[in-house]
Design an enzyme around this catalytic site. Structure first.
Site, PDB file in Angstrom:
ATOM      1  N   HIS A 198       7.639  -1.443   6.809  1.00 34.95           N
ATOM      2  CA  HIS A 198       8.670  -0.920   5.897  1.00 34.95           C
ATOM      3  C   HIS A 198       9.918  -0.586   6.729  1.00 34.95           C
ATOM      4  O   HIS A 198       9.819  -0.126   7.868  1.00 34.95           O
ATOM      5  CB  HIS A 198       8.149   0.328   5.174  1.00 34.95           C
TER       6      HIS A 198
ATOM      7  N   SER B 172      15.477  -0.036  -5.274  1.00 35.88           N
ATOM      8  CA  SER B 172      16.039   0.488  -6.529  1.00 35.88           C
ATOM      9  C   SER B 172      15.608  -0.315  -7.751  1.00 35.88           C
ATOM     10  O   SER B 172      16.375  -0.470  -8.698  1.00 35.88           O
ATOM     11  CB  SER B 172      17.566   0.589  -6.437  1.00 35.88           C
TER      12      SER B 172
ATOM     13  N   GLY C   9      16.542   3.172  -2.264  1.00 33.20           N
ATOM     14  CA  GLY C   9      16.861   4.562  -2.571  1.00 33.20           C
ATOM     15  C   GLY C   9      18.338   4.815  -2.817  1.00 33.20           C
ATOM     16  O   GLY C   9      18.774   5.969  -2.864  1.00 33.20           O
TER      17      GLY C   9
ATOM     18  N   GLU D  85      11.802   1.837   6.648  1.00 32.84           N
ATOM     19  CA  GLU D  85      11.861   3.228   7.118  1.00 32.84           C
ATOM     20  C   GLU D  85      11.057   3.399   8.397  1.00 32.84           C
ATOM     21  O   GLU D  85      11.403   4.236   9.236  1.00 32.84           O
ATOM     22  CB  GLU D  85      11.374   4.177   5.999  1.00 32.84           C
TER      23      GLU D  85
ATOM     24  N   ASN E 126       5.231   2.644  -4.136  1.00 34.95           N
ATOM     25  CA  ASN E 126       5.225   3.240  -2.792  1.00 34.95           C
ATOM     26  C   ASN E 126       5.710   4.674  -2.951  1.00 34.95           C
ATOM     27  O   ASN E 126       6.894   4.909  -3.132  1.00 34.95           O
ATOM     28  CB  ASN E 126       6.161   2.440  -1.863  1.00 34.95           C
ATOM     29  N   TRP E 127       4.756   5.593  -2.887  1.00 36.68           N
ATOM     30  CA  TRP E 127       5.109   7.000  -3.116  1.00 36.68           C
ATOM     31  C   TRP E 127       5.904   7.594  -1.950  1.00 36.68           C
ATOM     32  O   TRP E 127       6.434   8.686  -2.058  1.00 36.68           O
ATOM     33  CB  TRP E 127       3.842   7.824  -3.340  1.00 36.68           C
ATOM     34  N   LYS E 128       5.912   6.893  -0.810  1.00 41.99           N
ATOM     35  CA  LYS E 128       6.549   7.440   0.416  1.00 41.99           C
ATOM     36  C   LYS E 128       5.979   8.839   0.674  1.00 41.99           C
ATOM     37  O   LYS E 128       4.810   9.072   0.346  1.00 41.99           O
ATOM     38  CB  LYS E 128       8.072   7.409   0.278  1.00 41.99           C
TER      39      LYS E 128
ATOM     40  N   GLU F 104      12.843  -6.376   0.897  1.00 37.54           N
ATOM     41  CA  GLU F 104      13.487  -5.101   0.587  1.00 37.54           C
ATOM     42  C   GLU F 104      14.802  -5.001   1.357  1.00 37.54           C
ATOM     43  O   GLU F 104      14.815  -4.589   2.529  1.00 37.54           O
ATOM     44  CB  GLU F 104      12.581  -3.937   0.991  1.00 37.54           C
TER      45      GLU F 104
HETATM   46  P1  13P Z   1      13.308   2.677  -4.082  1.00 36.09           P
HETATM   47  O1  13P Z   1      12.629   1.979  -5.230  1.00 36.09           O
HETATM   48  O2  13P Z   1      13.238   4.176  -4.194  1.00 36.09           O
HETATM   49  O3  13P Z   1      14.674   2.144  -3.810  1.00 36.09           O
HETATM   50  O4  13P Z   1      12.416   2.339  -2.779  1.00 36.09           O
HETATM   51  C1  13P Z   1      12.118   1.018  -2.523  1.00 36.09           C
HETATM   52  C2  13P Z   1      11.144   0.983  -1.404  1.00 36.09           C
HETATM   53  O5  13P Z   1      11.480   1.248  -0.280  1.00 36.09           O
HETATM   54  C3  13P Z   1       9.750   0.630  -1.731  1.00 36.09           C
HETATM   55  O6  13P Z   1       9.007   0.403  -0.574  1.00 36.09           O
END
Ligand code: 13P
Length: 250
Positions: free
Chosen positions: A96, A211, A173, A98, A11-13, A167
């Protein structure tokens, strides 16, 4: 019982650029060799055309990070499931944390987005997870079950077509990872909830995200109900993502 091959999704966000994407994909495809796990990259919407082109004829599937809950119409800024399908999108992340947190997405919205993706044959990766406060209050199970129940209620007839990602919000993160035991415990809860909803649920992949990196992937993926990963930061580095694909192919 879990699906036989692991699924590793980057997931590149909101990261990338035309130049950076081309370089990252070139490194990935050069190093990928004959991995046996399934893999996908969920990229920002403006890069879908570029990535469709770059990933053609590769073993890496294309994914998006969100989809509208509506089929079409006056929804400025949104992208519909049909539009994603125009770019050969195979997976879309829905719910997600976020988006739940910064865009106030409710369980009902996440369920509707799941429905839109399924309606056009795109596999939704449905994210669930508790906050730190919820974990500390002993509410982890109740929270993830409530989030998943909304999706099951709306999509029960084709629930075996989804992917689920656990998650924990406190692990995203932050460099804090759920221990393999903590992940397994929640995955087992989700697995039995899915199995109660559908006899075909054994084929549903349940991914861990938060993470996950090249150092901790092996222990997490060794858990019986961890069927793959949803990887943020570590998917932006070709060497890290490649070594995770290799771990997932063992
Ligand atoms: P990280 O791997 O950067 O913690 O992010 C996880 C995430 O939100 C994947 O969707």
């Amino acid at each position: 019982m879990s699906p036989s091959s692991k699924l590793m999704v980057g997931n590149w966000k909101m990261n990338g650029s035309l130049a950076a994407n081309a370089s990252l994909v070139a490194q990935l495809l050069e190093g990928i060799g004959a991995v046996s796990c399934r893999s996908a990259l969920c990229v920002p919407a403006p890069y879908l055309a570029q990535m469709q082109h770059l990933l053609t004829d590769s073993s890496v599937d294309l994914g998006a990070q969100d989809v509208s809950a509506h089929a079409s119409g006056a929804y400025t800024g949104e992208a519909s499931a049909d539009m994603l399908r125009d770019f050969s999108v195979r997976y879309v992340i829905v719910g997600h944390s976020e988006r739940r947190q910064y865009h106030a997405e409710s369980d009902a919205t996440v369920a509707a987005k799941t429905q839109r993706a399924l309606a056009v044959g795109i596999t939704p990766i449905v994210c669930v997870g508790e906050s730190l406060a919820e974990r500390e209050a002993g509410q982890t199970e109740a929270v993830v079950k409530r989030q998943l129940a909304a999706v099951i209620q709306t999509n029960g007839h084709c629930i075996s077509e989804i992917v689920v990602a656990y998650e924990p919000v406190w692990a995203i993160g932050t460099g804090l990872t759920a221990t393999p035991e903590q992940a397994q415990q929640v995955h087992a809860v989700l697995r039995s909830q899915l199995q109660a909803a559908s006899a075909q649920a054994t084929r549903i992949s349940i991914l861990y995200g938060g993470s996950m990196n090249a150092a901790n992937a092996a222990d997490l993926l060794a858990q019986p109900d961890v069927d793959g990963g949803l990887i943020g930061g570590a998917s932006l580095k070709a060497a890290d993502f490649l070594s995770m694909l290799k771990v997932a192919s063992r």
